[in-house]
Design a protein around this motif. Structure first.
Motif, mmCIF file in Angstrom:
data_model
loop_
_atom_site.group_PDB
_atom_site.id
_atom_site.type_symbol
_atom_site.label_atom_id
_atom_site.label_comp_id
_atom_site.label_asym_id
_atom_site.label_seq_id
_atom_site.Cartn_x
_atom_site.Cartn_y
_atom_site.Cartn_z
ATOM 1 N N PHE A 58 1.157 4.052 -3.116
ATOM 2 C CA PHE A 58 0.949 5.546 -3.070
ATOM 3 C C PHE A 58 2.117 6.090 -3.696
ATOM 4 N N ARG A 101 0.940 -1.279 0.146
ATOM 5 C CA ARG A 101 0.002 -0.015 -0.236
ATOM 6 C C ARG A 101 0.936 1.411 -0.044
ATOM 7 N N ARG A 102 1.885 1.436 0.662
ATOM 8 C CA ARG A 102 2.699 2.455 0.968
ATOM 9 C C ARG A 102 3.601 2.799 -0.654
ATOM 10 N N PRO A 152 -3.927 1.544 -4.406
ATOM 11 C CA PRO A 152 -3.483 1.106 -3.157
ATOM 12 C C PRO A 152 -4.349 0.058 -2.331
ATOM 13 N N GLU A 199 -2.639 -3.570 -1.604
ATOM 14 C CA GLU A 199 -2.936 -3.940 -0.041
ATOM 15 C C GLU A 199 -3.390 -5.553 -0.238
#
Length: 209
Positions: free
Chosen positions: A50, A46-47, A56, A60
């Motif tokens: 972005f 997810r990080r 995202p 994830e």
């Protein structure tokens, strides 16, 4: 759901919370460490998503599910793959651990009702990557290598992070890991053809960028 998965799920009461269901499934099937790893990869994916304008939520979910097939030990994975009608490469027969990415893809679809082909395809190549990898493929691939499930710090991590965080290049980040493997390919049990194709593809992209 394929009948082969019934024994893995029959004692589990799933809810509407996908993350909780994945964690519950892995813990119920004696894989608590994998559950932790999958959650960590989901967070990392997810990080990274972005950072590089990927989806995202999809990243994830792919992270949570990428190693779901850990419930099957390596020595049964070829048999499981045959029952699931998965295409089995010679290298995967020689080293069954590596086919877990393909099994995870089927399990994500059949058990957890994931229908997004991008998520499924990213799960299906998260260990080896592939030629012409999508943005989501690369996000999951890199996230898995950063949030690795072994002790200590990965020997390739500094180079990978430098490319991701300083050079702002996901392609170079993915190549940092594949190149690390490629330089040591004589020590690998097998060289998966998808890995070879990904190496050639990424090397060309890095050289021309």
């Amino acid at each position: 759901m394929h009948p082969i998965f019934e024994d893995l799920t029959k004692h589990i009461e799933f809810s509407s919370d996908l993350q909780s269901n994945i964690r519950l499934f892995l813990k119920a099937n004696n894989c608590p460490q994998t559950a932790e790893h999958c959650m960590n990869v989901g967070t990392e994916a997810r990080r990274i998503a972005f950072m590089f304008d990927a989806n995202p939520d999809a990243a994830e979910i792919a992270g949570w599910l990428h190693d779901i097939s850990a419930v099957y030990p390596s020595h049964v994975r070829i048999d499981i793959s045959r029952k699931l009608k998965i295409d089995i490469l010679h290298e995967e027969e020689l080293f069954p651990m590596i086919i877990h990415q393909k099994i995870s893809k089927v399990m994500a679809r059949d058990i957890f009702n994931i229908e997004d082909p991008e998520i499924l395809d990213a799960i299906g190549c998260h260990t080896t990557l592939r030629s012409n990898a999508t943005l989501l493929d690369q996000v999951l691939f890199v996230a898995d290598k950063i949030a690795w499930d072994q002790s200590g710090e990965p020997p390739y991590l500094e180079e990978l992070n430098r490319n991701i965080n300083i050079n702002k290049s996901l392609v170079r980040g993915a190549f940092a890991y594949i190149n690390y493997l490629w330089e040591r390919k004589d020590t690998l049990k097998v060289v998966h053809p998808w890995l070879s194709e990904a190496y050639i593809d990424l090397k060309d992209k890095v050289s021309s960028s």
